[in-house]
Design an enzyme around this catalytic site. Sequence first.
Site, PDB file in Angstrom:
ATOM      1  N   THR A   1       0.826  -1.215   0.000  1.00 20.36           N
ATOM      2  CA  THR A   1       0.000   0.000   0.000  1.00 20.36           C
ATOM      3  C   THR A   1       0.860   1.266   0.000  1.00 20.36           C
ATOM      4  O   THR A   1       2.064   1.205   0.239  1.00 20.36           O
ATOM      5  CB  THR A   1      -0.968  -0.004   1.199  1.00 20.36           C
TER       6      THR A   1
ATOM      7  N   ASP B   1      -8.416  -9.815   2.012  1.00 24.10           N
ATOM      8  CA  ASP B   1      -8.657  -9.105   3.279  1.00 24.10           C
ATOM      9  C   ASP B   1      -9.926  -9.603   3.973  1.00 24.10           C
ATOM     10  O   ASP B   1     -10.181  -9.258   5.130  1.00 24.10           O
ATOM     11  CB  ASP B   1      -8.770  -7.591   3.057  1.00 24.10           C
TER      12      ASP B   1
ATOM     13  N   SER C   1     -10.997  -3.113   5.652  1.00 25.35           N
ATOM     14  CA  SER C   1      -9.662  -2.558   5.448  1.00 25.35           C
ATOM     15  C   SER C   1      -9.133  -2.005   6.764  1.00 25.35           C
ATOM     16  O   SER C   1      -9.890  -1.780   7.715  1.00 25.35           O
ATOM     17  CB  SER C   1      -9.750  -1.440   4.410  1.00 25.35           C
TER      18      SER C   1
ATOM     19  N   GLU D   1      -3.319  -4.376  -2.259  1.00 29.28           N
ATOM     20  CA  GLU D   1      -3.193  -5.355  -1.175  1.00 29.28           C
ATOM     21  C   GLU D   1      -1.759  -5.849  -1.038  1.00 29.28           C
ATOM     22  O   GLU D   1      -0.933  -5.078  -0.608  1.00 29.28           O
ATOM     23  CB  GLU D   1      -4.174  -6.526  -1.339  1.00 29.28           C
TER      24      GLU D   1
HETATM   25  N1  GLU Z   1      -5.283  -4.395   2.055  1.00 29.51           N
HETATM   26  C1  GLU Z   1      -4.890  -3.711   3.260  1.00 29.51           C
HETATM   27  C2  GLU Z   1      -6.037  -2.928   3.842  1.00 29.51           C
HETATM   28  O1  GLU Z   1      -6.864  -2.438   3.118  1.00 29.51           O
HETATM   29  C3  GLU Z   1      -3.794  -2.771   3.008  1.00 29.51           C
HETATM   30  C4  GLU Z   1      -2.635  -3.489   2.456  1.00 29.51           C
HETATM   31  C5  GLU Z   1      -1.419  -3.238   3.200  1.00 29.51           C
HETATM   32  O2  GLU Z   1      -1.097  -2.110   3.554  1.00 29.51           O
HETATM   33  O3  GLU Z   1      -0.730  -4.201   3.412  1.00 29.51           O
HETATM   34  O4  GLU Z   1      -6.102  -2.788   5.021  1.00 29.51           O
END
Ligand code: GLU
Length: 609
Positions: A419, A461, A485, A439
């Site tokens: 991210t 997720d 998230s 992700e």
């Molecule tokens: N998919 C993660 C979320 O939405 C974020 C991904 C990450 O920062 O590793 O919380």
Amino acid sequence: MRRTVAVTAVAVLVCAGGAGGAGLVGPSAQAAERTARPAPAKQAVASGYGGGVATVDADATRAGIDVLRHGGNAVDAAVAAAATLGVTEPFSAGIGGGGFLVYYDARGRKVHSIDGRETAPASATDKLFVDPATGNELPFEAARVSGLSVGVPGTPATWERALDRWGTYSLREALAPATKVASKGFVVDDTFRTQVDDNRKIFGDFTTSRDLYLPGGAPPRVGTVFRNPDLAKTYQLLGRQGTKALYDGALGADVVHTVQHPPLAPGADREVRPGGMTTGDLAAYRALMRAPTKVTYHGLDVYGMAPPSSGGSTVGEALNILEAKGITKRDQVAALHSYLEASALAFADRNRYVGDPSQVDVPLRELLSQGFAGERACEIRSDSVLAKPVAPGVPDGDYSRCGEHASVAPTEQREGPSTTHVTTSDRWGNVVAYTLTIEQTGGNGMVVPGRGFLLNNELTDFSFTPTQGTAPDPNLPAPGKRPRSSISPTIVLADGRPLLALGSPGGATIITTVLQTLVNRLDLGMSLPQAIAAPRASSRNTALEAEPAFRTSPAGRALAARGFSFTSVPEIGAETGIEFGRGGFVLAAAEPTRRGGGSAMVVHPRPER
Ligand code: GLU
């Protein structure tokens, strides 16, 4: 991403050229140097007037600053910077993914937010990641590297929605700087090369990803120039047609084809499950305006992202717990003790209660109430550490029983460290905190043929199987559902005007990174750059981690003596933020070293008047 090598040091240009001229630039070093956009100088902190931009990457920050210098506003700059990250930081962000954007509108003096989270296809069931042959959860990599994990991308719709609502640029104009970087190239740094190398096996198993990111069979070398003409063409298409190219057009058809027929390389030794996404799922997608979360901390208004992100509710609940406990700079160890425990308690509640609000009844108002926080805060002991995992509380509106909790045995959540976060502001006082993702670093590993971008694996997720014992899990997959998230773009107002904006990558550690930075800045007397640079620890109820510099600090040792048993992790988060002073002064800050260090710039660099 790191720009370790200035363009003058572009010495090792390799004649490799992937399909269609993508990848490393040929035919000669001279030609490549002529066409490459010089890597801007990178610094982690900048201050001055006229607005600022902070990202992990100097090309992206420069794109945002150029927009501001040409009269664009904070939203225009955020889209330009995010689109550039889709080129230079393509393993963390891009049009194949989603994100959440929080916006302070200076004219209306109001905070808004956009939910650009990916959605599960209509065909998804709660057994999306259960192997029908065994009835067991799929191994994580089998789930990630598949068509099953791909959610309908929300990033293009987020950009269009934000620009339509608050921007002054068209989508075409906002994508222009990124298009140029994609077509002319940028200098590969160590972060880019390492992220390809970490994905070498996965990328090598897909024809498209291999051709783009493993030209000649190896990751691009640091200091070489990397071009992505397919992505440049894709951005031009989006600029011409708008996002209907994706949601109702040829680009969308290619995404669906890739999900249903992954471009597996001949001889690849992996089973890749196709996904069920259809063009109907794309057509049904909307980026949603949502009311942001809000809590009051030390009289400041802290705005965050509402469900389906758990960022705003978890950061907000933890701040309320800390408000109830009362922490001070005079006793840093006690303050950090409370920070770690407040975070663990808030994570228990997050896991039990937060999911997509269109399908789950999230008790958001109670989770963010000071009464509930008081009931949770009185569990924290100053002389001992709570046994983990702690059980969730009962946000029922009756807060007369100290430490009331539900009997649930939570299990570990799986979330990776990828991210990226963009913070922008403009001369009118508008502010954007925007976190976007695909992700995992490298998403699901599949570049869409001829389009130059990776697909997300955001649906991992979701909980693969129920995690809440006998209680319902709010985060199981379902048709059209958005996975929970941790993304936490945050804007803090003092007397209705911006004081801070910030956010970070890092999976579930996003929440603790933002929370710890707020504590550092608002309670422990640090400046924003110090608060971002300070060593981090992350307590998430089922995990307690710390960076080496935190563990070996006097506070870290004192906390260990109290019973906090930290697991060492090399780095937590890669934050960016902006602090706002009087008369339009801004202090933009990024990481000094994590993930290779970030890039902060302002329109008119000057000391505070
Ligand atoms: N998919 C993660 C979320 O939405 C974020 C991904 C990450 O920062 O590793 O919380």
